[in-house]
Design a protein around this motif. Structure first.
Motif, PDB file in Angstrom:
ATOM      1  N   ARG A 151       0.826  -1.213   0.000  1.00 46.59           N
ATOM      2  CA  ARG A 151       0.000   0.000   0.000  1.00 46.59           C
ATOM      3  C   ARG A 151       0.854   1.255   0.000  1.00 46.59           C
ATOM      4  NH1 ARG A 151      -4.785  -1.802   2.961  1.00 46.59           N
ATOM      5  NH2 ARG A 151      -5.120  -3.866   2.090  1.00 46.59           N
ATOM      6  N   VAL A 152       0.163   2.329  -0.288  1.00 49.05           N
ATOM      7  CA  VAL A 152       0.734   3.668  -0.153  1.00 49.05           C
ATOM      8  C   VAL A 152       0.914   3.972   1.328  1.00 49.05           C
ATOM      9  CG1 VAL A 152      -0.190   6.035  -0.198  1.00 49.05           C
ATOM     10  CG2 VAL A 152      -0.111   4.690  -2.318  1.00 49.05           C
ATOM     11  N   LYS A 153       1.965   4.729   1.654  1.00 48.53           N
ATOM     12  CA  LYS A 153       2.127   5.225   3.029  1.00 48.53           C
ATOM     13  C   LYS A 153       2.171   6.747   3.002  1.00 48.53           C
ATOM     14  CE  LYS A 153       4.004   1.422   5.522  1.00 48.53           C
ATOM     15  NZ  LYS A 153       5.084   0.852   6.319  1.00 48.53           N
ATOM     16  N   ASP A 154       1.613   7.355   4.050  1.00 52.35           N
ATOM     17  CA  ASP A 154       1.679   8.819   4.112  1.00 52.35           C
ATOM     18  C   ASP A 154       2.963   9.261   4.800  1.00 52.35           C
ATOM     19  OD1 ASP A 154       1.295   8.655   6.862  1.00 52.35           O
ATOM     20  OD2 ASP A 154      -0.867   9.032   6.733  1.00 52.35           O
ATOM     21  N   ARG A 158       1.948   5.919   7.901  1.00 51.58           N
ATOM     22  CA  ARG A 158       0.695   5.171   8.049  1.00 51.58           C
ATOM     23  C   ARG A 158       0.269   4.632   6.680  1.00 51.58           C
ATOM     24  NH1 ARG A 158      -1.783   9.562  11.582  1.00 51.58           N
ATOM     25  NH2 ARG A 158      -1.955  10.536   9.533  1.00 51.58           N
ATOM     26  N   SER A 159      -0.196   3.366   6.672  1.00 55.42           N
ATOM     27  CA  SER A 159      -0.696   2.776   5.418  1.00 55.42           C
ATOM     28  C   SER A 159      -2.126   3.222   5.158  1.00 55.42           C
ATOM     29  CB  SER A 159      -0.774   1.264   5.543  1.00 55.42           C
ATOM     30  OG  SER A 159       0.446   0.704   5.502  1.00 55.42           O
ATOM     31  N   HIS A 160      -2.480   3.214   3.887  1.00 56.43           N
ATOM     32  CA  HIS A 160      -3.872   3.509   3.518  1.00 56.43           C
ATOM     33  C   HIS A 160      -4.375   2.406   2.605  1.00 56.43           C
ATOM     34  CE1 HIS A 160      -4.009   7.601   5.202  1.00 56.43           C
ATOM     35  NE2 HIS A 160      -2.699   7.484   5.079  1.00 56.43           N
ATOM     36  N   GLU A 161      -5.695   2.364   2.446  1.00 58.57           N
ATOM     37  CA  GLU A 161      -6.229   1.327   1.552  1.00 58.57           C
ATOM     38  C   GLU A 161      -6.089   1.811   0.105  1.00 58.57           C
ATOM     39  OE1 GLU A 161     -10.432  -0.129   0.994  1.00 58.57           O
ATOM     40  OE2 GLU A 161      -9.734  -1.621   2.442  1.00 58.57           O
ATOM     41  N   ARG A 211       2.430  12.776  -1.980  1.00 60.56           N
ATOM     42  CA  ARG A 211       3.110  11.623  -2.565  1.00 60.56           C
ATOM     43  C   ARG A 211       3.097  10.437  -1.624  1.00 60.56           C
ATOM     44  NH1 ARG A 211       8.261   9.812  -1.371  1.00 60.56           N
ATOM     45  NH2 ARG A 211       9.750  11.235  -0.383  1.00 60.56           N
ATOM     46  N   ASP A 212       3.425   9.322  -2.208  1.00 60.95           N
ATOM     47  CA  ASP A 212       3.546   8.059  -1.494  1.00 60.95           C
ATOM     48  C   ASP A 212       4.923   8.057  -0.795  1.00 60.95           C
ATOM     49  OD1 ASP A 212       3.718   5.398  -0.793  1.00 60.95           O
ATOM     50  OD2 ASP A 212       3.513   4.607  -2.850  1.00 60.95           O
ATOM     51  N   TYR A 213       4.934   7.656   0.502  1.00 64.67           N
ATOM     52  CA  TYR A 213       6.207   7.581   1.237  1.00 64.67           C
ATOM     53  C   TYR A 213       6.574   6.131   1.561  1.00 64.67           C
ATOM     54  CZ  TYR A 213       6.084  12.664   1.900  1.00 64.67           C
ATOM     55  OH  TYR A 213       6.076  14.027   1.690  1.00 64.67           O
ATOM     56  N   SER A 214       5.995   5.167   0.849  1.00 61.76           N
ATOM     57  CA  SER A 214       6.391   3.772   1.089  1.00 61.76           C
ATOM     58  C   SER A 214       7.856   3.617   0.663  1.00 61.76           C
ATOM     59  CB  SER A 214       5.500   2.821   0.283  1.00 61.76           C
ATOM     60  OG  SER A 214       5.720   3.010  -1.092  1.00 61.76           O
ATOM     61  N   SER A 215       8.494   2.518   1.103  1.00 63.99           N
ATOM     62  CA  SER A 215       9.927   2.389   0.803  1.00 63.99           C
ATOM     63  C   SER A 215      10.165   2.340  -0.713  1.00 63.99           C
ATOM     64  CB  SER A 215      10.507   1.154   1.489  1.00 63.99           C
ATOM     65  OG  SER A 215       9.741   0.044   1.123  1.00 63.99           O
ATOM     66  N   LEU A 216       9.262   1.676  -1.444  1.00 57.91           N
ATOM     67  CA  LEU A 216       9.428   1.610  -2.902  1.00 57.91           C
ATOM     68  C   LEU A 216       9.357   3.002  -3.522  1.00 57.91           C
ATOM     69  CD1 LEU A 216       7.140  -1.467  -3.704  1.00 57.91           C
ATOM     70  CD2 LEU A 216       9.622  -1.362  -4.011  1.00 57.91           C
ATOM     71  N   ALA A 217       8.427   3.802  -2.997  1.00 59.48           N
ATOM     72  CA  ALA A 217       8.258   5.162  -3.528  1.00 59.48           C
ATOM     73  C   ALA A 217       9.476   6.020  -3.185  1.00 59.48           C
ATOM     74  CB  ALA A 217       6.992   5.783  -2.956  1.00 59.48           C
ATOM     75  N   ASN A 218       9.945   5.918  -1.951  1.00 63.91           N
ATOM     76  CA  ASN A 218      11.108   6.724  -1.545  1.00 63.91           C
ATOM     77  C   ASN A 218      12.328   6.419  -2.409  1.00 63.91           C
ATOM     78  OD1 ASN A 218       9.667   7.997   0.413  1.00 63.91           O
ATOM     79  ND2 ASN A 218      10.327   6.653   2.078  1.00 63.91           N
ATOM     80  N   GLU A 219      12.491   5.148  -2.685  1.00 67.21           N
ATOM     81  CA  GLU A 219      13.609   4.716  -3.535  1.00 67.21           C
ATOM     82  C   GLU A 219      13.516   5.389  -4.924  1.00 67.21           C
ATOM     83  OE1 GLU A 219      14.494   0.441  -5.025  1.00 67.21           O
ATOM     84  OE2 GLU A 219      14.031   0.374  -2.861  1.00 67.21           O
TER      85      GLU A 219
END
Ligand code: DGJ
Length: 551
Positions: A151-154, A158-161, A211-219
């Motif tokens: 999922r996306v993280k803020d 925090r994860s969201h659906e 934006r998405d702050y998940s690890s994949l997005a940050n990368e």
């Protein structure tokens, strides 16, 4: 002799070349006509269905109405009573792929069969990875396996659906379902062409952060801006939309670097970054769908309010200020569309069409202004179609103004499509704030005024005036069709302004099997003794007008 051989072979080459060209034209033409497609005509775009130009007189169903045939039962007659030719209906990923790799297309087949019976076409809305930013339509096997389908993280971790567009697993899951759907539509429907377009996802947008702050997005955010985007920007520098051009300019037109280096630090860069990845994802599944069945595909946008910052509205969707980013990421999505829940109809449509793209409005709040704006869109923007949302919410479908306007769009479709893209069609939209509009067409200047400017009815004193609109089409020198409601029209010659323009003839009538039939010849009071053409508020008419000039 040599000369003769040469001459012969030249002739044969020419002859064979001509035959080959004819063959290819016919083959290609036939092949194209075998499925719905878009076709350029002049400076506009036509939608071709069953080999003929088609204008979508549409309506979009409420989100859950098409989840069963039983729920649809009371709806079909409302659609046909309002003279729709197309219904926009969701197809739900969770229902068609309840278990991974196990597909159930029975609902889709039944919708197609019933639509055919009702003489309706379908635009399917692929409610899959994203529906209004969220991922509520993902099947349970996706929702329950967050590790595999992340999922996306803020910014607070925090994860969201919301499925992240940065995950290859997420992409492949959606892509393979979409490809199966397109294959099924092809197998089941290609010969009939009941399904004419597909909307990919629904109102994609990032919330509650830009934006998405998940690890994949940050990368991805720390990586270089993809060459594909930078090349597009350089190649189209003069054509970029001004909002995007300014961002790039402000940061020195950089042609390499990571996202913040090229676009600067800020929410606007977060949004550009997300728009790229949303578009990449959507274009990748669209490409796979098109490889299977290449009917037109589009995306729709939830419009942003100007005072809101990215992250406060569904950001990074196919919005006008991001249209270059969306286009740079792929060409499998044919066009971007606006959904209207705000009143600034002209403003947003101007933005969506400023690069010459076709206009289709898949959603407009089903309020009293909708039918009039729909007619205006088809007149002024020569739109592919229009579709109010929650179309089944009407109580007395037969009385709806939408049905009356759709009826004359139905009659006028061949005339509109014959003249499309040639500068012979215009639209008018009037209310109490915008009481009149001038149109120059052929040899004349037309002044369209709201019917209430005549002050002929007590209602003209009302606080709010009903919306009025019209379409005008020039079909021959001095000959025009005007269709609409609530307008009064006067005329002046364009070239020799010392002359006057008068009505030679104006007839109210209809098209039957493509042929004009006069019902009433209008004169006397109906034309104010020759002074104007009028279609009163509450009337819905087509009039055929012939003008002349006198000294
Ligand atoms: C816009 C969405 O695209 C529709 O599916 C629906 O949720 C409407 N908003 C509701 O107003």
């Amino acid at each position: 002799m040599i000369f003769n051989i040469k001459k012969d072979s030249m002739f044969n080459l020419k002859k064979n070349g001509f035959v080959l060209l004819m063959f290819l034209t016919i083959q290609f033409g036939f092949a194209q006509d075998k499925i719905p497609h878009l076709q350029k005509k002049g400076n506009k775009t036509q939608l071709i269905v069953n080999g003929k130009p088609f204008i979508i007189r549409g309506g979009e169903l409420g989100n859950s109405s098409a989840t069963s045939m039983e729920s649809m039962e009371p709806i079909w007659s409302k659609l046909t009573d309002m003279n729709l030719n197309t219904v926009l209906t969701p197809v739900y990923w969770e229902l068609i792929e309840p278990q991974k790799g196990k597909f159930d297309f029975s609902l889709i087949d039944n919708l197609i069969l019933k639509a055919r019976k009702e003489n309706l076409k379908l635009v399917f809305l692929w409610f899959a990875s994203w529906k209004n930013s969220m991922s509520s339509h993902a099947p349970a096997w996706v929702k329950l396996n967050q590790k595999k389908y992340p999922r996306v993280k803020d910014d607070k971790n925090r994860s969201h659906e919301i499925l992240t567009p940065f995950s290859e697993n997420n992409l492949q899951a959606d892509l393979s379902a979409f490809q199966k759907l397109m294959q099924h539509i092809k197998d089941f429907d290609q010969n009939n062409q009941t399904v004419i377009m597909v909307q990919v996802e629904n109102e994609i947008g990032m919330l509650p952060t830009a934006r998405d702050y998940s690890s994949l997005a940050n990368e991805a955010f720390d990586k270089q801006v993809p060459d594909e985007l930078l090349k597009y920007m350089q190649k189209n520098k003069e054509k970029l939309v001004p909002e995007f051009f300014e961002v790039w300019k402000k940061n020195g037109f950089k042609t390499s670097g990571n996202w913040q280096q090229v676009f600067g630090k800020g929410l606007h860069t977060d949004e550009i970054f997300m728009a790229w990845y949303f578009s990449k994802f959507t274009n990748t599944i669209s490409k796979a769908g098109k490889e299977t069945y290449a009917i037109p595909l589009f995306v729709n946008a939830a419009l942003n309010a100007p005072e809101k910052k990215p992250g406060e509205y569904p950001s990074a969707g196919p919005l006008p200020h991001l249209m270059d980013v969306w286009k740079a990421a792929g060409t499998s999505v044919d066009f971007l569309s606006p959904d209207f829940y705000n009143p600034s109809f002209k403003h947003w449509n101007d933005l969506f069409t400023r690069q010459g793209d076709p206009l289709f409005i898949p959603e407009h709040r089903f309020d009293t202004t909708a039918p009039f704006k729909g007619l205006y869109a088809i007149g002024h923007y020569e739109a592919i179609g229009f579709s109010p949302f929650s179309i089944e919410s009407v109580t007395d479908a037969k009385k709806e103004p939408l049905g009356k306007i759709y009826d004359f769009i139905r009659q006028l479709t061949p005339v509109i499509e014959n003249n499309k893209g040639t500068g012979k069609i215009e639209g008018v939209l009037l209310d109490k704030e915008n009481k009149s509009q001038i149109i120059k067409l052929g040899n004349y200047e037309f002044t369209f005024k709201h019917d209430y400017t005549l002050n002929w009815s007590d209602a003209a004193k009302d606080e709010i005036w009903p919306m009025a609109s019209a379409i005008i089409i020039e079909t021959e020198t001095d000959e025009f069709y005007i269709a609409g409601s609530g307008v009064v029209v006067t005329f002046k010659p364009l070239k020799n302004t010392s002359l006057n323009a008068g009505i030679l003839k104006t007839d109210q009538g209809k098209f039957e099997n493509g042929l004009w039939k006069t019902v009433r010849h209008f004169n006397g009071d109906q034309t104010h003794q020759g002074r104007h053409l009028r279609i009163a508020v509450g009337d819905y008419e087509i009039q055929k007008l012939r003008l002349y000039t006198y000294e």
